[in-house]
Design a protein around this motif. Structure first.
Motif, PDB file in Angstrom:
ATOM      1  N   ASN B  55       0.842  -1.179   0.000  1.00  0.00           N
ATOM      2  CA  ASN B  55       0.000   0.000   0.000  1.00  0.00           C
ATOM      3  C   ASN B  55       0.886   1.240   0.000  1.00  0.00           C
ATOM      4  OD1 ASN B  55      -2.148   1.730   2.241  1.00  0.00           O
ATOM      5  ND2 ASN B  55      -2.687   1.105   0.185  1.00  0.00           N
ATOM      6  N   GLN B  56       0.357   2.363  -0.513  1.00  0.00           N
ATOM      7  CA  GLN B  56       1.143   3.593  -0.548  1.00  0.00           C
ATOM      8  C   GLN B  56       0.338   4.739   0.050  1.00  0.00           C
ATOM      9  OE1 GLN B  56       3.668   4.424  -4.007  1.00  0.00           O
ATOM     10  NE2 GLN B  56       2.550   6.315  -4.316  1.00  0.00           N
ATOM     11  N   LYS B  57       0.973   5.494   0.944  1.00  0.00           N
ATOM     12  CA  LYS B  57       0.344   6.697   1.504  1.00  0.00           C
ATOM     13  C   LYS B  57       1.383   7.799   1.478  1.00  0.00           C
ATOM     14  CE  LYS B  57      -2.926   4.734   4.829  1.00  0.00           C
ATOM     15  NZ  LYS B  57      -3.205   4.536   6.260  1.00  0.00           N
ATOM     16  N   ASP B  58       1.018   8.920   0.880  1.00  0.00           N
ATOM     17  CA  ASP B  58       1.977  10.008   0.717  1.00  0.00           C
ATOM     18  C   ASP B  58       3.212   9.434   0.012  1.00  0.00           C
ATOM     19  OD1 ASP B  58       3.100  12.469   0.805  1.00  0.00           O
ATOM     20  OD2 ASP B  58       3.580  12.431   2.935  1.00  0.00           O
ATOM     21  N   THR B  59       4.392   9.534   0.621  1.00  0.00           N
ATOM     22  CA  THR B  59       5.571   8.939  -0.031  1.00  0.00           C
ATOM     23  C   THR B  59       5.985   7.648   0.652  1.00  0.00           C
ATOM     24  OG1 THR B  59       6.906  10.359   1.336  1.00  0.00           O
ATOM     25  CG2 THR B  59       6.556  11.089  -0.928  1.00  0.00           C
ATOM     26  N   ILE B  61       5.594   3.574   1.671  1.00  0.00           N
ATOM     27  CA  ILE B  61       5.088   2.299   1.158  1.00  0.00           C
ATOM     28  C   ILE B  61       5.050   1.301   2.302  1.00  0.00           C
ATOM     29  CG2 ILE B  61       5.537   0.369  -0.410  1.00  0.00           C
ATOM     30  CD1 ILE B  61       6.954   2.309  -2.234  1.00  0.00           C
ATOM     31  N   ASN B  79       9.436   6.105  -0.350  1.00  0.00           N
ATOM     32  CA  ASN B  79       9.588   5.736  -1.762  1.00  0.00           C
ATOM     33  C   ASN B  79      10.539   6.697  -2.474  1.00  0.00           C
ATOM     34  OD1 ASN B  79       9.355   4.843  -4.352  1.00  0.00           O
ATOM     35  ND2 ASN B  79       7.128   5.021  -4.477  1.00  0.00           N
ATOM     36  N   CYS B  82      10.005   5.206  -6.987  1.00  0.00           N
ATOM     37  CA  CYS B  82       8.858   5.437  -7.890  1.00  0.00           C
ATOM     38  C   CYS B  82       8.791   4.423  -9.015  1.00  0.00           C
ATOM     39  CB  CYS B  82       8.916   6.846  -8.487  1.00  0.00           C
ATOM     40  SG  CYS B  82       8.561   8.119  -7.312  1.00  0.00           S
ATOM     41  N   GLY B  90       3.718  10.553  -7.180  1.00  0.00           N
ATOM     42  CA  GLY B  90       3.512   9.887  -5.892  1.00  0.00           C
ATOM     43  C   GLY B  90       2.037   9.566  -5.701  1.00  0.00           C
ATOM     44  N   ASP B  91       1.556   9.696  -4.472  1.00  0.00           N
ATOM     45  CA  ASP B  91       0.139   9.358  -4.255  1.00  0.00           C
ATOM     46  C   ASP B  91      -0.804  10.480  -4.707  1.00  0.00           C
ATOM     47  OD1 ASP B  91       0.513  11.199  -2.240  1.00  0.00           O
ATOM     48  OD2 ASP B  91      -0.696  10.077  -0.785  1.00  0.00           O
ATOM     49  N   LYS B  92      -0.245  11.588  -5.191  1.00  0.00           N
ATOM     50  CA  LYS B  92      -1.099  12.667  -5.740  1.00  0.00           C
ATOM     51  C   LYS B  92      -1.752  12.221  -7.051  1.00  0.00           C
ATOM     52  CE  LYS B  92      -0.120  15.619  -2.494  1.00  0.00           C
ATOM     53  NZ  LYS B  92       0.596  14.659  -1.627  1.00  0.00           N
ATOM     54  N   ALA B  94      -3.767  10.157  -7.205  1.00  0.00           N
ATOM     55  CA  ALA B  94      -5.182   9.947  -6.864  1.00  0.00           C
ATOM     56  C   ALA B  94      -6.036  11.139  -7.298  1.00  0.00           C
ATOM     57  CB  ALA B  94      -5.319   9.717  -5.364  1.00  0.00           C
TER      58      ALA B  94
END
Lengths: 85, 468
Positions: B55-59, B61, B79, B82, B90-92, B94
């Protein structure tokens, strides 16, 4: 090429090109840490420097792990070249 | 008796904060199997890692590591990779994701022979960027799209080989130009075509060679070698393939003077210059790593162009210098409307958030920090190099060929990086050789404090490696 010259050339290759520091202190019978990529680079070196062809056929059926084993392959190839000359 | 529920991602994130050991019996069955046995894809690396990413949140993992003794440990990893540098948002990403349903509904599924508004916008976006960087008119460029970087570079090689070939008469009007220059340590892809430009026999032996061209190898960034090579092959050089920054050879930028000399020599020789920016595009504080104002004949983009979502690459060439033979550029996926709309949205996000400028600023911060880490741990790191958010830490002699060991230890210390092969070719002078190099390609959205934390973790890892 005599055996001592071949050994020197091989040791320089292992030390300088393959960064195997353990070769500095290693005897010819010590086991070296040579992974599959190392074996490939070694094969290319033997081909380019000693005209060793077809590793894995008659010369050897397992990875080389000591300087003595590698030298035996070089001697075998050199003898073949001499015989065919 | 109460049944124990399987651990959720949230539970595992909690465990990862303290690098806790996880009870395998509490993992969902499929996850446990994946961690213990891998995801069943063929082992194309000649040895797989023991890490599974969840799973990834912000930077960050969420990672599970299976140790050799069978223990599973949760880790929270920054991370700095990448995925080959592709996931630049990154997670942006989304935020783009919110638009995807509309793209799916609106995008037609047609072949690349037909026009679309989405691709028109993408063509204009990329031509505009290339024009601005090279100080040329966007209209002086042609562009087509491919899927992978290998595919784009394969097409580039075809452009080079067919340059001057008269199809109607079956004559190569530039037949005397039978040499292609590539760089020692360069990586242009895995196809049979791009394989012609690799200087490492572990990748090329056993594969067929193109008979009509010879490849000569240049020491990247070396002015004297550049002059020698052009003199040696004078009159025979058809094309030069060069990366914006030498990537797999160890993250080596070249000086502006070297680039200028390269362009001067190529012009005098009437050799076409192919600038491979597959790895470096969008990463170096600019659209291209090539110094601004220089004009190659052809430019490739890839990796980051697909934002880590799908393979997407592009090839742009100067209309007055190269020509695409009809049929050769046809691709099943040549920026389909859905892809084009998604990439346009990503490029728009980059522009609105000024991420290129942000990455240029942060790049200085990152490189300064890495130089400090190197100075603190010369037993582990030999040199820090890079440009923008494309950086490398060359390993010291003691770790010269232990890149994967160092990479794995870095993951255990909470930093995900990748390993570059360096330059060990015996045909390269010893002083120009490069040890394996740790590559850092964080998302362009990363914050300064996260970079600070990553560098602190790298420093901690170096201490562990030194004491091992």
């Amino acid at each position: 090429m005599d055996l001592k010259t071949a050994e020197n050339k091989l040791r320089v290759f292992l030390l300088d090109d393959m960064m195997k520091d353990e070769v500095e202190e290693a005897s010819n019978d010590d086991q070296l840490d040579l992974d599959s990529l190392d074996q490939t680079e070694l094969r290319v070196f033997l081909e380019e420097e000693f005209s060793v062809k077809g590793l894995g056929s008659e010369n050897m059926d397992k990875p080389m792990t000591t300087i003595a084993e590698i030298l035996a392959v070089i001697v075998g190839a050199t003898d073949k070249v001499a015989e065919s000359a | 008796m109460l049944e124990r529920l399987p651990l959720t991602h949230d539970d595992l994130w909690d465990a990862a904060r303290d690098n806790q050991i996880v009870d395998p019996d509490l993992l969902p069955e499929t996850l446990r199997t994946c961690v213990e046995q891998g995801d069943e894809v063929a082992d194309h690396y000649g040895g797989r890692t023991n890490f599974t990413f969840l799973n990834q949140k912000d930077t960050r993992i969420l990672t599970l590591e299976l140790s050799d003794s069978g223990v599973i440990q949760a880790r929270d990893v920054i991370n700095m990779s990448c995925g080959y540098g592709t996931g630049i948002l990154g997670d942006k990403i989304a935020e783009i994701g919110q638009q995807l349903p509309n793209f799916l509904v609106q995008s037609t599924t047609t072949n690349d022979e037909f026009h679309s508004l989405e691709r028109r916008q993408l063509v204009r976006n990329i031509k505009g960027m290339i024009g601005a960087h090279t100080a040329t008119s966007p209209d002086s460029w042609e562009i087509t799209f491919t899927s992978t970087g290998s595919e784009a570079m394969d097409l580039a090689l075809q452009l080079a080989c067919l340059d001057g070939f008269d199809l109607a008469r079956g004559i190569d009007t530039r037949a005397e130009k039978d040499v292609i220059i590539a760089c020692h340590g360069a990586w242009h892809g895995w196809s049979l075509g791009t394989n012609q430009m690799l200087d490492r026999r572990q990748f090329t032996d056993g594969l067929p060679r193109v008979q009509s061209v010879e490849t000569a190898y240049l020491v990247y960034g070396d002015m004297d070698h550049l002059e020698t090579l052009f003199e040696t092959y004078k009159g025979r050089i058809r094309a030069v393939f060069v990366e914006g920054i030498l990537g797999d050879g160890g993250i080596i930028p070249a000086s502006d003077a070297w680039w200028d000399s390269l362009f001067e020599h190529a012009a005098a020789e009437d050799a076409k210059v192919f600038d491979d920016e597959i790895l470096t595009g969008f990463r170096t504080g600019n659209i291209l790593a090539l110094p601004k104002g220089r004009v190659p004949d052809c430019i490739s983009l890839g990796k980051a162009l697909g934002f880590g979502l799908f393979p997407m690459s592009a090839l742009a060439w100067r209309k007055d210098r190269l020509r695409l033979r009809a049929g050769i550029g046809v691709r099943t996926f040549n920026a389909r409307p859905f892809q084009a709309a998604t990439v346009n949205a990503g490029l728009d996000y980059i522009a609105r958030h000024e991420l290129i400028e942000h990455s240029a600023r942060l790049g200085h911060f990152l490189l300064d920090g890495l130089k400090s880490v190197q100075a603190e741990h010369p037993e582990v790191f030999k040199e820090a190099r890079g440009q923008g958010l494309f950086a490398g830490l060359e390993l010291s002699k003691a770790f010269a060929r232990k890149g994967h060991l160092v990479r794995n230890e870095l993951v255990r210390h909470g930093v995900l990086t990748e390993t570059e092969s360096g330059l060990f070719n015996r045909k390269v002078p010893k002083e120009a050789r490069i040890n394996e190099t740790i590559r850092l390609t964080p998302p362009l959205t990363i914050h300064e404090d996260t970079l600070t934390e990553a560098m602190s973790r790298i420093s901690q890892c170096a201490k562990t490696l030194k004491s091992a």
